[in-house]
Write an enzyme that holds these catalytic residues in place. Structure first.
Site, mmCIF file in Angstrom:
data_model
loop_
_atom_site.group_PDB
_atom_site.id
_atom_site.type_symbol
_atom_site.label_atom_id
_atom_site.label_comp_id
_atom_site.label_asym_id
_atom_site.label_seq_id
_atom_site.Cartn_x
_atom_site.Cartn_y
_atom_site.Cartn_z
ATOM 1 N N CYS A 192 42.253 48.087 -1.033
ATOM 2 C CA CYS A 192 41.186 47.303 -1.663
ATOM 3 C C CYS A 192 41.470 45.823 -1.383
ATOM 4 O O CYS A 192 42.516 45.465 -0.832
ATOM 5 C CB CYS A 192 41.159 47.556 -3.170
ATOM 6 N N HIS A 245 51.955 49.696 -4.946
ATOM 7 C CA HIS A 245 52.635 50.987 -5.068
ATOM 8 C C HIS A 245 52.517 51.780 -3.769
ATOM 9 O O HIS A 245 51.754 52.738 -3.679
ATOM 10 C CB HIS A 245 52.038 51.791 -6.221
ATOM 11 N N HIS A 293 53.215 51.304 -17.207
ATOM 12 C CA HIS A 293 52.686 50.852 -15.922
ATOM 13 C C HIS A 293 52.842 49.331 -15.833
ATOM 14 O O HIS A 293 52.603 48.624 -16.815
ATOM 15 C CB HIS A 293 51.209 51.236 -15.799
ATOM 16 N N GLU A 303 51.059 46.988 -14.618
ATOM 17 C CA GLU A 303 49.876 46.215 -15.004
ATOM 18 C C GLU A 303 49.740 46.164 -16.524
ATOM 19 O O GLU A 303 49.396 45.122 -17.098
ATOM 20 C CB GLU A 303 48.610 46.826 -14.388
ATOM 21 N N THR A 310 42.946 48.265 -15.035
ATOM 22 C CA THR A 310 41.882 48.263 -14.027
ATOM 23 C C THR A 310 41.810 49.539 -13.194
ATOM 24 O O THR A 310 40.830 49.746 -12.479
ATOM 25 C CB THR A 310 42.061 47.080 -13.052
ATOM 26 N N CYS A 362 38.160 48.288 -12.059
ATOM 27 C CA CYS A 362 37.740 47.455 -10.931
ATOM 28 C C CYS A 362 36.751 48.194 -10.033
ATOM 29 O O CYS A 362 36.707 49.422 -9.995
ATOM 30 C CB CYS A 362 38.945 46.957 -10.158
ATOM 31 N N SER A 405 51.369 55.558 -8.217
ATOM 32 C CA SER A 405 50.122 54.803 -8.093
ATOM 33 C C SER A 405 49.085 55.381 -9.055
ATOM 34 O O SER A 405 48.645 56.530 -8.891
ATOM 35 C CB SER A 405 49.605 54.873 -6.648
ATOM 36 N N SER A 406 48.693 54.590 -10.040
ATOM 37 C CA SER A 406 47.749 55.073 -11.048
ATOM 38 C C SER A 406 46.428 55.495 -10.422
ATOM 39 O O SER A 406 45.910 56.584 -10.690
ATOM 40 C CB SER A 406 47.512 53.969 -12.092
ATOM 41 N N ASN A 407 45.867 54.638 -9.557
ATOM 42 C CA ASN A 407 44.550 54.971 -9.007
ATOM 43 C C ASN A 407 44.605 56.178 -8.086
ATOM 44 O O ASN A 407 43.655 56.953 -8.006
ATOM 45 C CB ASN A 407 43.940 53.747 -8.323
#
Length: 325
Positions: free
Chosen positions: A21, A50, A133, A135, A173, A203, A231-233
């Site tokens: 991104c 990450h 996390h 963030e 996010t 996001c 990696s959360s996403n």
């Protein structure tokens, strides 16, 4: 390498968008520019993003990754990762007079400001996110008075708040859009006066990748998500596939592909988390070619044209260097 099934056809469908991104691209460019302008080593607090392939590539160029600031020598050029840091970390860097370049994603910084504004108006802030996390730790440490952390709707039932009439919420996010919507609904049911941004704090890139994964999962037999376990996403993308009812796996790279997953499979979907480089996706496509004749298709999806500005410290130094050359 070939297998007894190598004569079969395998259709590979690629999600769009996938992978890097704008926030990740900006963070990586910050480290690379800092290395060129200041020379190695430059010190990065936590993984810049990450993904171990990204981290190892930058390490090979001279970046040194540390967990805490005390591991950085006096005068060491210091970069904060895309996840952001608590105010205490920034304060420690100032006390030590470390030259800092902040690679915090601008969308994470936006959440910090929202939380700070709510706190300034006397509202107690609730953060929707995952404990531990980076963030979340950064956001917790940016909002005066601290925050209450919830991860799911059940957590909302256990909340003990100061004043139910003066509450606000912000979100990590990179959460699941669907789960976050459920948590927000639970908050609004219990605290009708609470204020917050619906799911807009998630996001645009996270939302686009989740929608693309949802579209992809609807038409394949197997979903492979390229990304890191922390990696959360990326984890949310794998969960979307699982919720759809198809076998879904999060893998760091092509080497983690298990041939047993391909048993009876004719269509494979591939997507990638926001911190996973495209080269890993292409390597996975090549690896799948070992198991049959492949045809690659890319789905339609949201176009992303956002480019975040670099920190002034880097652009001003680059301009001065060009002027003096």
């Amino acid at each position: 390498m070939t297998t007894p099934e190598s004569s079969r056809d395998l259709d590979i469908y690629l999600a769009r968008p996938r992978g890097f991104c704008a926030g990740v691209e900006r963070a990586i460019e910050i480290v690379e520019r800092a290395l060129k302008q200041y020379g190695p080593p430059v010190y990065v607090r936590h993984e810049i993003v990450h993904n171990k392939h990204v981290v190892e590539s930058l390490r090979a160029k001279g970046a040194v990754f540390v967990e805490e600031l005390h591991q950085i020598p006096d005068g060491g050029v210091t970069i904060f990762s895309a996840h952001g840091v608590a105010e205490a970390v920034e304060g420690e860097a100032k006390r030590r007079d470390l030259p800092v370049i902040d690679a915090t994603c601008p969308l994470v910084s936006k959440v910090h400001k929202e939380g700070q504004n709510h706190a300034a108006k006397g509202r107690q802030v609730i953060l929707i996110g995952h404990a531990g996390h980076p963030e979340v730790e950064g956001t917790q440490g940016r909002i005066p008075g601290g925050v209450l952390l919830v991860t799911n709707a059940d957590d909302v039932t256990r909340l003990e708040v100061r004043d139910p009439e003066r509450l606000a919420y912000v979100t990590q996010t990179t959460l699941s859009v669907d789960e976050t919507r459920d948590v927000i609904a639970a908050l609004k049911r219990r605290f009708p006066k609470i204020v917050g941004p619906d799911v807009k704090d998630i996001c645009y890139a996270t939302q686009n990748r989740q929608q693309a994964a949802r579209d992809l999962a609807a038409q394949v037999d197997l979903l492979l998500v390229v990304g890191a376990k922390n990696s959360s996403n990326s984890n949310r993308l794998r969960e979307i596939g699982t919720e759809t009812g198809i076998p879904s796996y999060l893998i760091a790279d092509a080497g983690a592909l298990d041939s047993a997953w391909l048993e009876g499979v004719r269509t494979v979907g591939i997507t990638a988390g926001a911190s996973a480089p495209e080269e890993l996706v292409q390597a996975l496509i090549r690896r799948l070619g070992d198991f049959g004749r492949t045809r690659v298709h890319e789905l339609d999806g949201a176009a992303e044209n956002i480019v975040f500005k670099l920190p002034a410290a880097l652009t001003e130094n680059a301009a001065r260097a060009a002027h003096n050359a």
